[in-house]
Design an enzyme around this catalytic site. Structure first.
Site, PDB file in Angstrom:
ATOM      1  N   TYR A 142       0.822  -1.218   0.000  1.00 14.43           N
ATOM      2  CA  TYR A 142       0.000   0.000   0.000  1.00 14.43           C
ATOM      3  C   TYR A 142       0.854   1.265   0.000  1.00 14.43           C
ATOM      4  O   TYR A 142       0.365   2.357  -0.265  1.00 14.43           O
ATOM      5  CB  TYR A 142      -0.948   0.020   1.206  1.00 14.43           C
ATOM      6  N   LYS A 189       3.213 -15.424   2.267  1.00 15.74           N
ATOM      7  CA  LYS A 189       3.145 -16.177   1.011  1.00 15.74           C
ATOM      8  C   LYS A 189       4.585 -16.519   0.642  1.00 15.74           C
ATOM      9  O   LYS A 189       5.089 -16.172  -0.439  1.00 15.74           O
ATOM     10  CB  LYS A 189       2.442 -15.316  -0.060  1.00 15.74           C
ATOM     11  N   ASP A 221      -3.374 -17.952   1.564  1.00 14.22           N
ATOM     12  CA  ASP A 221      -4.529 -18.648   0.979  1.00 14.22           C
ATOM     13  C   ASP A 221      -5.050 -19.720   1.936  1.00 14.22           C
ATOM     14  O   ASP A 221      -6.255 -19.857   2.157  1.00 14.22           O
ATOM     15  CB  ASP A 221      -4.213 -19.227  -0.412  1.00 14.22           C
ATOM     16  N   ASP A 245      -5.189  -6.710   6.067  1.00 17.41           N
ATOM     17  CA  ASP A 245      -6.390  -5.971   5.678  1.00 17.41           C
ATOM     18  C   ASP A 245      -7.504  -6.958   5.308  1.00 17.41           C
ATOM     19  O   ASP A 245      -8.629  -6.891   5.807  1.00 17.41           O
ATOM     20  CB  ASP A 245      -6.028  -5.080   4.470  1.00 17.41           C
ATOM     21  N   ASP A 249     -10.855  -8.438   7.788  1.00 17.83           N
ATOM     22  CA  ASP A 249     -12.245  -8.269   7.372  1.00 17.83           C
ATOM     23  C   ASP A 249     -12.975  -9.618   7.383  1.00 17.83           C
ATOM     24  O   ASP A 249     -14.131  -9.706   7.790  1.00 17.83           O
ATOM     25  CB  ASP A 249     -12.330  -7.656   5.967  1.00 17.83           C
TER      26      ASP A 249
END
Ligand SMILES: NC(=O)c1ccc[n+]([C@@H]2O[C@H](COP(=O)([O-])OP(=O)(O)OC[C@H]3O[C@@H](n4cnc5c(N)ncnc54)[C@H](O)[C@@H]3O)[C@@H](O)[C@H]2O)c1
Length: 361
Positions: A142, A189, A221, A245, A249
């Site tokens: 980001y 990852k 994942d 992030d 959620d």
């Protein structure tokens, strides 16, 4: 104790819910003999209307001079068509970067009273969920180098982490795990990304300092699947900005209502930033329909983490539990019981919910 709290009501339901949290903070001050002074900060869409920008330096300075910051929410359809640099949400990045709050703590707690709102089966959830996600907040993709080619046919964003940025987050994860169930899962990852491999290297280097914590790793994942398959395996999760992030959620959804979840963003020193995880909910703004509990619980986190007032924080959380135990609900958490709650006279609005918490305190 005397402290200065910066309040950022923001847009939409932000002012509605912050007003209720202030009532609760005032009650805590009265009950426990503290004194808070408040400084109101303009940020988000209302700042665009007033100053032409989502966050101006003078307003950020008010936050930096405070002992802690409580934010409602920013944004709304009125400002949706502005260029991305001018959008209200830029205020959030400006606040986080300006306050150097590098760690975002998102507790995903399922209140037993709201079990019906959880979309997972009873046998998966058991007697409740209590997961703490520690998300890196001011680096990674980001904030990395980005661009779009001149012909508009390709675009890129860059994930870049330094050793120091990773170490401070992972250490925070270990430290919270020590105070909880002593399990830390680092989510990455690392089978593909060099930056994730560095996360593992840093974690392996420092894990010896926390021999009492059981460490595990999951690829993002797999972690996303595990969050709905067996969420009780998680205690503390430490992860990068983007993975955190998304995962936080997902975790918030399995707890039931977005209107119940608080968050804290902390740096090395300086004031912390506390806010509900929900947005400005323009559809219900100013209608006395918003659930103020996430912001009230954010105020509890503020007292705990910025002022070290554990008893006072716990008192707020207990008062919230009591109100829920007595059956009071705002619309978002009434669920399938809505008609029965209404018939019992316990379907309440924003102000009444805030007042109930104050009274139970
Ligand atoms: N931290 C922030 O300030 C923040 C975070 C997310 C979104 N936003 C902004 O908020 C605006 C709306 O975004 P969105 O609709 O995607 O998300 P949202 O969280 O505002 O709303 C999603 C849904 O949840 C409901 N909801 C949210 N909070 C609630 C509460 N406290 N009580 C009852 N119901 C609640 C809303 O009515 C809506 O139906 C956008 O402009 C977005 O950019 C801001």
């Amino acid at each position: 104790m005397e402290k200065k709290i910066a309040l950022i009501p923001g847009d939409g339901i932000g002012p509605d819910v912050v007003a209720e949290a202030v009532k609760v903070l005032d009650k805590v001050a009265e009950k426990f003999g503290h004194k808070w002074s408040y400084d109101t900060v303009t940020a988000g869409g209302c700042s665009i209307d007033k100053f032409g920008k989502p966050l101006i330096q003078e307003e950020l300075d008010k936050c930096l001079k405070s002992d802690a910051v409580l934010l409602g929410a920013v944004g709304g359809p009125k400002w949706d068509n502005l260029a991305s640099e001018l959008r209200p949400e830029k205020a959030l990045l400006g606040l986080r970067g300006g306050m150097k709050v590098f760690a975002n703590l998102r507790p995903a707690v399922m209140f037993k009273q709201l079990k019906d709102a959880c979309p997972l089966k009873d046998e998966i959830v058991g007697d409740g969920l209590d997961i703490l996600i520690v998300r890196e907040l001011i680096s990674g993709i980001y904030f990395g180098d980005r661009g779009t080619a001149a012909d508009g046919k390709s675009a890129w964003d860059t994930e870049r982490y330094t050793w120091e940025e990773i170490e401070r987050i992972v250490r925070m994860g270990f430290e919270f795990a020590q105070k909880r169930q002593k399990r830390l899962c680092v989510v990455d990852k690392a089978n593909i990304l060099n930056s994730s491999q560095l996360w593992r290297k840093v974690t392996e280097t420092i894990k010896g300092d926390y021999p009492d914590v059981t460490l595990s790793y999951l690829y993002i994942d797999n972690a996303s699947m595990q969050m709905v398959r067996n969420p009780r395996q998680f205690d503390v999760i430490a992860t990068s900005n983007m993975f955190g992030d998304i995962l936080s959620d997902e975790a918030s959804q399995i707890t039931g209502s977005i209107g119940m979840l608080a968050s804290a963003s902390l740096g090395e020193s300086g004031p912390g930033l506390y806010e509900p995880i929900h947005g400005s909910a323009p559809d219900i703004a100013g209608k006395d329909l918003a659930n103020p509990l996430a912001t009230i619980l954010s105020a509890a986190m503020l007292l705990r983490y910025s002022f070290g007032l554990e008893t006072e924080a716990k008192a707020i959380e207990t008062a919230v539990e009591k109100v829920l135990d007595e059956g009071y609900r705002t619309g978002d958490i009434a669920g399938s019981e809505r008609d029965a709650v209404k018939a019992a006279g316990k379907l309440v609005g924003t102000k009444a919910m805030g007042q109930l918490v104050v009274e139970r305190l």
